[in-house]
Design a protein around this motif. Structure first.
Motif, PDB file in Angstrom:
ATOM      1  N   ARG A  42       0.841  -1.199   0.000  1.00 61.34           N
ATOM      2  CA  ARG A  42       0.000   0.000   0.000  1.00 61.34           C
ATOM      3  C   ARG A  42       0.873   1.245   0.000  1.00 61.34           C
ATOM      4  O   ARG A  42       1.915   1.287   0.657  1.00 61.34           O
ATOM      5  N   LEU A  43       0.415   2.259  -0.698  1.00 59.69           N
ATOM      6  CA  LEU A  43       1.091   3.548  -0.679  1.00 59.69           C
ATOM      7  C   LEU A  43       0.727   4.298   0.602  1.00 59.69           C
ATOM      8  O   LEU A  43      -0.267   3.994   1.256  1.00 59.69           O
ATOM      9  N   THR A  44       1.523   5.297   0.940  1.00 59.03           N
ATOM     10  CA  THR A  44       1.153   6.183   2.039  1.00 59.03           C
ATOM     11  C   THR A  44       0.127   7.188   1.529  1.00 59.03           C
ATOM     12  O   THR A  44      -0.069   7.352   0.322  1.00 59.03           O
ATOM     13  N   VAL A  45      -0.519   7.879   2.439  1.00 63.01           N
ATOM     14  CA  VAL A  45      -1.561   8.812   2.033  1.00 63.01           C
ATOM     15  C   VAL A  45      -1.002   9.919   1.145  1.00 63.01           C
ATOM     16  O   VAL A  45      -1.648  10.344   0.172  1.00 63.01           O
ATOM     17  N   ARG A  46       0.221  10.356   1.435  1.00 62.03           N
ATOM     18  CA  ARG A  46       0.788  11.428   0.615  1.00 62.03           C
ATOM     19  C   ARG A  46       1.167  10.919  -0.775  1.00 62.03           C
ATOM     20  O   ARG A  46       1.014  11.639  -1.772  1.00 62.03           O
ATOM     21  N   GLU A  47       1.650   9.711  -0.860  1.00 60.45           N
ATOM     22  CA  GLU A  47       1.925   9.120  -2.164  1.00 60.45           C
ATOM     23  C   GLU A  47       0.640   8.929  -2.957  1.00 60.45           C
ATOM     24  O   GLU A  47       0.607   9.118  -4.178  1.00 60.45           O
ATOM     25  N   ARG A  48      -0.418   8.566  -2.269  1.00 56.26           N
ATOM     26  CA  ARG A  48      -1.712   8.381  -2.931  1.00 56.26           C
ATOM     27  C   ARG A  48      -2.222   9.692  -3.515  1.00 56.26           C
ATOM     28  O   ARG A  48      -2.696   9.747  -4.659  1.00 56.26           O
ATOM     29  N   ILE A  49      -2.166  10.736  -2.732  1.00 53.02           N
ATOM     30  CA  ILE A  49      -2.664  12.029  -3.215  1.00 53.02           C
ATOM     31  C   ILE A  49      -1.830  12.506  -4.400  1.00 53.02           C
ATOM     32  O   ILE A  49      -2.361  13.007  -5.401  1.00 53.02           O
ATOM     33  N   ASP A  50      -0.515  12.337  -4.324  1.00 52.28           N
ATOM     34  CA  ASP A  50       0.352  12.737  -5.435  1.00 52.28           C
ATOM     35  C   ASP A  50       0.013  11.960  -6.707  1.00 52.28           C
ATOM     36  O   ASP A  50       0.069  12.507  -7.821  1.00 52.28           O
ATOM     37  N   ALA A  51      -0.342  10.675  -6.556  1.00 53.69           N
ATOM     38  CA  ALA A  51      -0.672   9.862  -7.727  1.00 53.69           C
ATOM     39  C   ALA A  51      -2.069  10.155  -8.258  1.00 53.69           C
ATOM     40  O   ALA A  51      -2.352   9.928  -9.438  1.00 53.69           O
ATOM     41  N   LEU A  52      -2.931  10.663  -7.408  1.00 54.42           N
ATOM     42  CA  LEU A  52      -4.315  10.913  -7.785  1.00 54.42           C
ATOM     43  C   LEU A  52      -4.504  12.228  -8.520  1.00 54.42           C
ATOM     44  O   LEU A  52      -5.194  12.296  -9.543  1.00 54.42           O
ATOM     45  N   VAL A  53      -3.893  13.286  -8.017  1.00 55.68           N
ATOM     46  CA  VAL A  53      -4.144  14.615  -8.583  1.00 55.68           C
ATOM     47  C   VAL A  53      -3.075  14.961  -9.620  1.00 55.68           C
ATOM     48  O   VAL A  53      -2.041  14.293  -9.735  1.00 55.68           O
ATOM     49  N   ASP A  54      -3.340  16.008 -10.376  1.00 53.45           N
ATOM     50  CA  ASP A  54      -2.369  16.472 -11.371  1.00 53.45           C
ATOM     51  C   ASP A  54      -1.063  16.867 -10.672  1.00 53.45           C
ATOM     52  O   ASP A  54      -1.095  17.436  -9.569  1.00 53.45           O
ATOM     53  N   VAL A  65     -14.694   2.529  -4.675  1.00 55.81           N
ATOM     54  CA  VAL A  65     -13.748   1.582  -5.258  1.00 55.81           C
ATOM     55  C   VAL A  65     -12.953   0.917  -4.151  1.00 55.81           C
ATOM     56  O   VAL A  65     -12.568   1.569  -3.173  1.00 55.81           O
ATOM     57  N   MET A  66     -12.702  -0.393  -4.300  1.00 56.94           N
ATOM     58  CA  MET A  66     -11.807  -1.130  -3.417  1.00 56.94           C
ATOM     59  C   MET A  66     -10.690  -1.749  -4.244  1.00 56.94           C
ATOM     60  O   MET A  66     -10.889  -2.066  -5.418  1.00 56.94           O
ATOM     61  N   THR A  67      -9.529  -1.924  -3.618  1.00 51.52           N
ATOM     62  CA  THR A  67      -8.471  -2.724  -4.237  1.00 51.52           C
ATOM     63  C   THR A  67      -8.660  -4.172  -3.804  1.00 51.52           C
ATOM     64  O   THR A  67      -8.954  -4.454  -2.646  1.00 51.52           O
ATOM     65  N   LYS A  68      -8.489  -5.095  -4.746  1.00 52.58           N
ATOM     66  CA  LYS A  68      -8.869  -6.485  -4.502  1.00 52.58           C
ATOM     67  C   LYS A  68      -8.012  -7.182  -3.446  1.00 52.58           C
ATOM     68  O   LYS A  68      -8.530  -7.905  -2.601  1.00 52.58           O
ATOM     69  N   GLU A  69      -6.716  -6.987  -3.486  1.00 52.69           N
ATOM     70  CA  GLU A  69      -5.828  -7.744  -2.600  1.00 52.69           C
ATOM     71  C   GLU A  69      -5.533  -7.042  -1.284  1.00 52.69           C
ATOM     72  O   GLU A  69      -5.237  -7.698  -0.289  1.00 52.69           O
ATOM     73  N   THR A  70      -5.606  -5.720  -1.268  1.00 52.73           N
ATOM     74  CA  THR A  70      -5.090  -4.993  -0.096  1.00 52.73           C
ATOM     75  C   THR A  70      -6.163  -4.284   0.714  1.00 52.73           C
ATOM     76  O   THR A  70      -5.846  -3.646   1.711  1.00 52.73           O
ATOM     77  N   SER A  71      -7.438  -4.385   0.316  1.00 60.58           N
ATOM     78  CA  SER A  71      -8.463  -3.666   1.064  1.00 60.58           C
ATOM     79  C   SER A  71      -9.557  -4.618   1.546  1.00 60.58           C
ATOM     80  O   SER A  71      -9.750  -5.708   0.999  1.00 60.58           O
ATOM     81  N   ALA A  72     -10.256  -4.181   2.564  1.00 66.54           N
ATOM     82  CA  ALA A  72     -11.429  -4.876   3.087  1.00 66.54           C
ATOM     83  C   ALA A  72     -12.282  -3.836   3.804  1.00 66.54           C
ATOM     84  O   ALA A  72     -11.770  -2.842   4.311  1.00 66.54           O
ATOM     85  N   GLU A  87      -7.446  -3.943  -9.418  1.00 67.41           N
ATOM     86  CA  GLU A  87      -6.280  -4.732  -9.039  1.00 67.41           C
ATOM     87  C   GLU A  87      -5.331  -3.986  -8.105  1.00 67.41           C
ATOM     88  O   GLU A  87      -4.728  -4.588  -7.220  1.00 67.41           O
ATOM     89  N   ASP A  88      -5.154  -2.704  -8.322  1.00 65.72           N
ATOM     90  CA  ASP A  88      -4.180  -1.966  -7.512  1.00 65.72           C
ATOM     91  C   ASP A  88      -4.608  -0.509  -7.356  1.00 65.72           C
ATOM     92  O   ASP A  88      -5.624  -0.079  -7.921  1.00 65.72           O
ATOM     93  N   GLU A  89      -3.815   0.233  -6.598  1.00 65.09           N
ATOM     94  CA  GLU A  89      -4.183   1.604  -6.291  1.00 65.09           C
ATOM     95  C   GLU A  89      -4.132   2.497  -7.525  1.00 65.09           C
ATOM     96  O   GLU A  89      -4.947   3.418  -7.658  1.00 65.09           O
ATOM     97  N   ALA A  90      -3.212   2.243  -8.439  1.00 70.46           N
ATOM     98  CA  ALA A  90      -3.146   3.041  -9.661  1.00 70.46           C
ATOM     99  C   ALA A  90      -4.460   2.942 -10.436  1.00 70.46           C
ATOM    100  O   ALA A  90      -4.963   3.942 -10.968  1.00 70.46           O
ATOM    101  N   GLU A  91      -5.037   1.734 -10.490  1.00 71.51           N
ATOM    102  CA  GLU A  91      -6.317   1.558 -11.176  1.00 71.51           C
ATOM    103  C   GLU A  91      -7.433   2.270 -10.421  1.00 71.51           C
ATOM    104  O   GLU A  91      -8.385   2.777 -11.036  1.00 71.51           O
ATOM    105  N   ALA A  92      -7.345   2.304  -9.106  1.00 68.28           N
ATOM    106  CA  ALA A  92      -8.359   3.008  -8.315  1.00 68.28           C
ATOM    107  C   ALA A  92      -8.340   4.496  -8.626  1.00 68.28           C
ATOM    108  O   ALA A  92      -9.395   5.126  -8.799  1.00 68.28           O
ATOM    109  N   PHE A  93      -7.149   5.081  -8.719  1.00 68.49           N
ATOM    110  CA  PHE A  93      -7.045   6.502  -9.037  1.00 68.49           C
ATOM    111  C   PHE A  93      -7.579   6.777 -10.441  1.00 68.49           C
ATOM    112  O   PHE A  93      -8.265   7.778 -10.672  1.00 68.49           O
TER     113      PHE A  93
END
Length: 520
Positions: free
Chosen positions: A34-46, A193-200, A239-245
């Motif tokens: 899993r990414l950290t929250v800051r990595e997630r936000i960086d990957a999500l927004v422009d 959206v959920m990630t298949k392997e890393t979320s519940a 499948e993964d967080e990139a697909e979720a974004f």
């Protein structure tokens, strides 16, 4: 004398906040895939667009001299950014600080994010991992008292979470273990959206559930993606967080920033008059033979624009967003691969939610109709299917967005009657393969003509003779003869007519709040 010392201390505090829960906790997050929250936000927004608010809010430790020793940031990161150039509000849980629980949060931060989205009329994206509720059991000891859910000062988040559904598009991304209020915030969205392997996701996690007895359950067994998407609690799994974004970005591309605008129409390179020969034979002549609806839908709407939501819930109905000559529309379609397209209680709930989404954000609706009626049988009665059916009727009839129905095959009974809003003008077309009535002939003939069949020398021949006679009378062309249906069309004209509908509907879209709020 300048204010440089204060700016240096500010920079120190910001660096401590960016360190989140520390190197060990960050490494543990990465080890779990899993990414950290800051990595997630960086990957999500422009890139470079995120403007954080409240970065240095947290719990500080000071030395005897009153100077800062350490800052543990709040486990909520929020602010404004851009997605494909359009401004949004993002709020995310930091699981590296106390597992995303409320013990380490400052409740005003998520409240501010909800208020910011409503106040600035911007879409809201919640990046969720943790509980985010009133705290853990340990909180009782650390605070010296028990938290009253929704008590004085605590009701704001609960109200805003619901109110924003009627104001701005809300997306929830469940990217780890999500429980309690975190689960409620994920479900209280227009698209989740959920990630298949890393979320519940669960109301309460395995430790709490297993303590109550019964067969021990793990995270995936209790609240994995298959359970939550099939139950309808979550819309989509990737499948993964990139697909979720990517899914979040794509969903938002069909919607306006708020109900006070209309969705932008994009340039379209797909010919609005395109016709395909395959549409002419898409519906089998054998009424017992199903067909795959998705390839047909994908070919009629703008190429590459079909975006399905809730695929694993209420599977006899397909709900999606798509475009017609660049204009975003909401799509409802029957899926004869499941229950022959009959509407189950779950299918009705799915239609209600999609119609509400379309009405809230002024999206025209295209209904590709194929429904032989409500599901029948013991289970259907136990699930109160007729109650859900009339709720669907109410939702469709209360909608005010432009509506166009194409009857592909079946339209029977009460479910068939609610293929479009009653009491106002709507466009409607039927393919030559369309068939309708109060009841399908199959099974109904024997009941209606029982006396004639029993009295015949050859009951089987009599049944066949009656069926042939009625089949001729049931031709959609005979219905059109009496103007009980407006138009029977060549299936190859479908896209051109739907694109014409989109042109007409574009002028009819009216921004503003509808008279009732949308429910999760």
């Amino acid at each position: 004398m300048s204010w440089q010392p204060e700016l240096e201390e500010l920079a120190t505090r910001e660096a401590m906040a960016r360190a989140m829960g520390g190197p060990d906790k960050v490494a543990r997050q990465h080890a779990g895939g899993r990414l950290t929250v800051r990595e997630r936000i960086d990957a999500l927004v422009d890139p470079g667009s995120f403007h954080e608010v409240g970065a240095i809010a947290g719990r500080a430790e000071y030395g005897p001299d009153g100077r800062l020793k350490q800052l543990t940031p709040s486990n909520c990161v929020m602010g404004r950014g851009r997605v494909d150039g359009r401004p949004v509000v993002v709020v995310g849980d930091d699981f590296t600080v106390r597992g995303g629980s409320a013990d380490a949060t400052i409740r005003e931060k998520p409240i501010m994010a909800e208020r910011m989205a409503a106040g600035l009329r911007l879409p809201l994206i919640r990046v969720i991992e943790g509980s985010g509720g009133g705290g853990s059991v340990k909180t009782i000891e650390t605070t010296g008292r028990a938290n009253l859910p929704g008590g004085i000062g605590g009701e704001a988040l609960y109200q805003l979470t619901g109110d924003n559904l009627s104001l701005v598009p809300v997306v929830g991304l469940g990217l780890g273990s999500v429980a309690g209020l975190g689960a409620a915030r994920l479900a209280a969205t227009h698209f989740s959206v959920m990630t298949k392997e890393t979320s519940a996701m669960f109301v309460a996690g395995p430790p709490v559930v297993n303590a109550m007895g019964g067969t021990p359950l793990g995270k995936q067994e209790l609240g994995g993606w298959e359970i939550q998407t099939r139950s309808g609690a979550v819309d989509h799994a990737v499948e993964d967080e990139a697909e979720a974004f990517a899914a979040a970005r794509r969903f938002l591309s069909y919607l306006p920033a708020s109900v006070h605008e209309v969705a932008p129409r994009t340039a379209c390179e797909d010919d609005p008059a395109r016709a395909e020969e395959s549409w002419l034979s898409a519906i089998p002549r054998d009424i017992r033979k199903p067909y795959r609806a998705r390839p047909l839908l994908e070919s009629i709407f703008d190429r590459g624009s079909f975006f399905e939501m809730g695929r694993y819930f209420g599977r006899s109905v397909i709900t999606a967003l798509a475009r017609l000559n660049g204009l975003p529309v909401a799509v409802i379609a029957g899926d004869p691969m499941f229950y022959a397209g009959s509407w189950t209680a779950d299918a009705c709930a799915k239609v209600i939610r999609h119609v509400d989404l379309a009405d809230t954000f002024h999206l025209p609706v295209v209904h590709m109709m194929d429904c032989p009626g409500f599901m029948i049988g013991l289970e259907a009665e136990q699930r109160a299917t007729i109650r859900w059916g009339v709720r669907t009727m109410a939702a469709i009839n209360q909608s005010r967005t432009p509506w166009c129905t194409v009857i592909l095959r079946n339209a029977f009974g009460v479910a068939g009657a609610i293929h479009q809003p009653a009491g106002r003008f709507n466009l409607r077309f039927a393919w030559p393969s369309a068939r309708w009535g109060s009841l399908p002939l199959e099974g109904g003939i024997e009941a209606a003509y029982r006396a004639d069949i029993d009295a015949a020398e050859d009951p089987a021949a009599k049944l066949a003779e009656i069926e042939q006679r009625l089949q001729l009378l049931r031709s959609p062309l005979r219905t059109a003869e009496a103007f009980w249906v407006e138009e029977i069309i060549d299936p190859r004209r479908t896209r051109a007519l739907l694109c014409e509908f989109a042109d007409q509907a574009e002028r009819l879209r009216e921004p503003g709040r509808i008279g009732r709020g949308m429910r999760p």
